[in-house]
Design a protein around this motif. Structure first.
Motif, PDB file in Angstrom:
ATOM      1  N   LEU A 128     -62.846  33.285  33.786  1.00 41.81           N
ATOM      2  CA  LEU A 128     -62.529  34.712  33.656  1.00 41.81           C
ATOM      3  C   LEU A 128     -61.228  34.914  32.876  1.00 41.81           C
ATOM      4  O   LEU A 128     -61.165  35.722  31.942  1.00 41.81           O
ATOM      5  N   GLN A 129     -60.219  34.146  33.251  1.00 43.16           N
ATOM      6  CA  GLN A 129     -58.903  34.218  32.605  1.00 43.16           C
ATOM      7  C   GLN A 129     -59.027  33.946  31.094  1.00 43.16           C
ATOM      8  O   GLN A 129     -58.493  34.695  30.272  1.00 43.16           O
ATOM      9  N   LEU A 130     -59.762  32.883  30.749  1.00 40.54           N
ATOM     10  CA  LEU A 130     -59.912  32.521  29.334  1.00 40.54           C
ATOM     11  C   LEU A 130     -60.769  33.530  28.577  1.00 40.54           C
ATOM     12  O   LEU A 130     -60.499  33.819  27.415  1.00 40.54           O
ATOM     13  N   SER A 131     -61.800  34.069  29.236  1.00 40.45           N
ATOM     14  CA  SER A 131     -62.657  35.048  28.553  1.00 40.45           C
ATOM     15  C   SER A 131     -61.836  36.293  28.197  1.00 40.45           C
ATOM     16  O   SER A 131     -62.065  36.910  27.158  1.00 40.45           O
ATOM     17  N   ARG A 132     -60.860  36.624  29.040  1.00 41.52           N
ATOM     18  CA  ARG A 132     -59.973  37.764  28.741  1.00 41.52           C
ATOM     19  C   ARG A 132     -59.056  37.425  27.569  1.00 41.52           C
ATOM     20  O   ARG A 132     -58.847  38.258  26.687  1.00 41.52           O
ATOM     21  N   GLN A 133     -58.524  36.196  27.575  1.00 45.23           N
ATOM     22  CA  GLN A 133     -57.685  35.746  26.444  1.00 45.23           C
ATOM     23  C   GLN A 133     -58.474  35.792  25.140  1.00 45.23           C
ATOM     24  O   GLN A 133     -57.951  36.178  24.101  1.00 45.23           O
ATOM     25  N   ILE A 193     -67.713  46.493  33.332  1.00 44.79           N
ATOM     26  CA  ILE A 193     -67.796  45.873  31.997  1.00 44.79           C
ATOM     27  C   ILE A 193     -69.216  46.002  31.444  1.00 44.79           C
ATOM     28  O   ILE A 193     -69.406  46.303  30.267  1.00 44.79           O
ATOM     29  N   ALA A 194     -70.202  45.797  32.314  1.00 44.64           N
ATOM     30  CA  ALA A 194     -71.603  45.895  31.881  1.00 44.64           C
ATOM     31  C   ALA A 194     -71.886  47.299  31.338  1.00 44.64           C
ATOM     32  O   ALA A 194     -72.552  47.453  30.310  1.00 44.64           O
ATOM     33  N   GLN A 195     -71.336  48.312  32.003  1.00 49.60           N
ATOM     34  CA  GLN A 195     -71.533  49.692  31.534  1.00 49.60           C
ATOM     35  C   GLN A 195     -70.834  49.912  30.194  1.00 49.60           C
ATOM     36  O   GLN A 195     -71.372  50.555  29.303  1.00 49.60           O
ATOM     37  N   GLU A 196     -69.630  49.333  30.061  1.00 51.29           N
ATOM     38  CA  GLU A 196     -68.905  49.435  28.784  1.00 51.29           C
ATOM     39  C   GLU A 196     -69.710  48.797  27.654  1.00 51.29           C
ATOM     40  O   GLU A 196     -69.718  49.277  26.530  1.00 51.29           O
ATOM     41  N   LEU A 197     -70.361  47.687  27.977  1.00 51.99           N
ATOM     42  CA  LEU A 197     -71.150  46.970  26.965  1.00 51.99           C
ATOM     43  C   LEU A 197     -72.513  47.627  26.739  1.00 51.99           C
ATOM     44  O   LEU A 197     -73.271  47.209  25.876  1.00 51.99           O
ATOM     45  N   GLY A 198     -72.815  48.642  27.562  1.00 46.75           N
ATOM     46  CA  GLY A 198     -74.119  49.306  27.453  1.00 46.75           C
ATOM     47  C   GLY A 198     -75.241  48.387  27.899  1.00 46.75           C
ATOM     48  O   GLY A 198     -76.388  48.521  27.488  1.00 46.75           O
ATOM     49  N   ALA A 201     -67.864  39.552  31.856  1.00 47.52           N
ATOM     50  CA  ALA A 201     -68.823  40.169  32.788  1.00 47.52           C
ATOM     51  C   ALA A 201     -69.569  39.093  33.573  1.00 47.52           C
ATOM     52  O   ALA A 201     -69.712  39.187  34.797  1.00 47.52           O
ATOM     53  N   GLN A 202     -70.018  38.051  32.864  1.00 50.17           N
ATOM     54  CA  GLN A 202     -70.756  36.952  33.506  1.00 50.17           C
ATOM     55  C   GLN A 202     -69.881  36.249  34.549  1.00 50.17           C
ATOM     56  O   GLN A 202     -70.349  35.924  35.644  1.00 50.17           O
ATOM     57  N   ALA A 203     -68.599  36.043  34.219  1.00 60.42           N
ATOM     58  CA  ALA A 203     -67.675  35.379  35.153  1.00 60.42           C
ATOM     59  C   ALA A 203     -67.468  36.229  36.410  1.00 60.42           C
ATOM     60  O   ALA A 203     -67.442  35.700  37.524  1.00 60.42           O
ATOM     61  N   HIS A 240     -67.800  43.580  37.381  1.00 60.89           N
ATOM     62  CA  HIS A 240     -68.947  43.243  36.530  1.00 60.89           C
ATOM     63  C   HIS A 240     -69.655  44.512  36.079  1.00 60.89           C
ATOM     64  O   HIS A 240     -69.983  44.679  34.901  1.00 60.89           O
ATOM     65  N   LEU A 241     -69.864  45.420  37.022  1.00 63.84           N
ATOM     66  CA  LEU A 241     -70.571  46.673  36.741  1.00 63.84           C
ATOM     67  C   LEU A 241     -69.843  47.495  35.678  1.00 63.84           C
ATOM     68  O   LEU A 241     -70.467  47.993  34.733  1.00 63.84           O
TER      69      LEU A 241
END
Length: 226
Positions: free
Chosen positions: A177-182, A219-224, A190-192, A216-217
């Motif tokens: 999660l930390q790295l995916s944000r970086q 971010i998923a909504q942001e990604l559509g 979202a997956q993390a 997760h929800l």
């Protein structure tokens, strides 16, 4: 034929093999990649030989995944054909690994370890998968390859789940999660969060589970990604 022609033929065979793999024509792909391997060995071209071994491993790995998708089973519960195909992938990756060690190619060693980890995971050999992914992680850190490091953490988290070590999985998923944000990779973020939600459910820490599922929800909504 001149030597140049032979090496050119080897490379062309390898490229054709990779294309056939993408098209799902796995048996034809193996024939082409094997030709690449044979000519490379005949010419004493170690780099070509290593590449061919890696490519054959990839063909068997893709074929194994393709066969197991059609059967939709948990890792480890595999029909004989799938198991044999993945074991072949593993054998070629092992041969590739020993050759790239001989050549001192650390980046290629990293790729081989990652693929060996993924193959052992599909075979249900989770402890072996963890050992390989730890090697992959170490090399990713050496190179400062954040994307490969992130994948290794995620794979380590997944393997520990199947060994029932949920607390260790949670730690690896947090690093993912930390790295995916970086890396500003929202799909992986979202997956993390989703993986952490599930892991905390398994740990019966429902407050944290809800917290991560809500993240997760969002971010998923942001990604559509409904």
């Amino acid at each position: 034929r001149t030597i140049g022609d032979r090496i050119g033929e080897a490379k062309a065979s390898g490229n054709l093999g990779n294309t056939l793999k993408i098209l799902g024509q796995f048996d034809e792909a193996v024939v082409c990649c094997q030709r690449h391997l044979d000519i490379s060995q005949e010419q004493g071209d170690k780099i070509g030989e290593a590449r061919a071994l890696y490519n054959i491993g990839n063909v068997y790995h893709a074929k194994g995944k393709h066969l197991s998708w059609n059967m939709a089973q948990d890792p480890g519960y595999l029909p004989q054909e799938v198991k044999e195909t993945l074991q072949k992938a593993s054998e070629y990756y092992e041969r590739n690994l020993s050759l790239v060690k001989e050549l001192g190619d650390r980046a290629a060693q990293g790729r081989a370890y990652g693929n060996l980890g993924n193959t052992q995971y599909l075979l249900g050999n989770f402890s072996e998968a963890i050992a390989f992914h730890k090697e992959r992680l170490a090399i990713a850190k050496e190179f400062g390859d954040k994307a490969a490091e992130r994948r290794a953490y995620s794979n380590l988290g997944n393997a520990h789940i199947f060994l029932g070590r949920f607390d260790i999985s949670a730690e690896y998923y947090k690093k993912t999660l930390q790295l995916s944000r970086q890396l500003k990779d929202q799909a992986v973020e979202a997956q993390a969060c989703y993986s952490l939600g599930n892991t905390y459910t398994l740990l019966q820490d429902y407050e944290k589970a809800i917290e991560y599922h809500l993240k997760h929800l969002v971010i998923a909504q942001e990604l559509g990604d409904r």
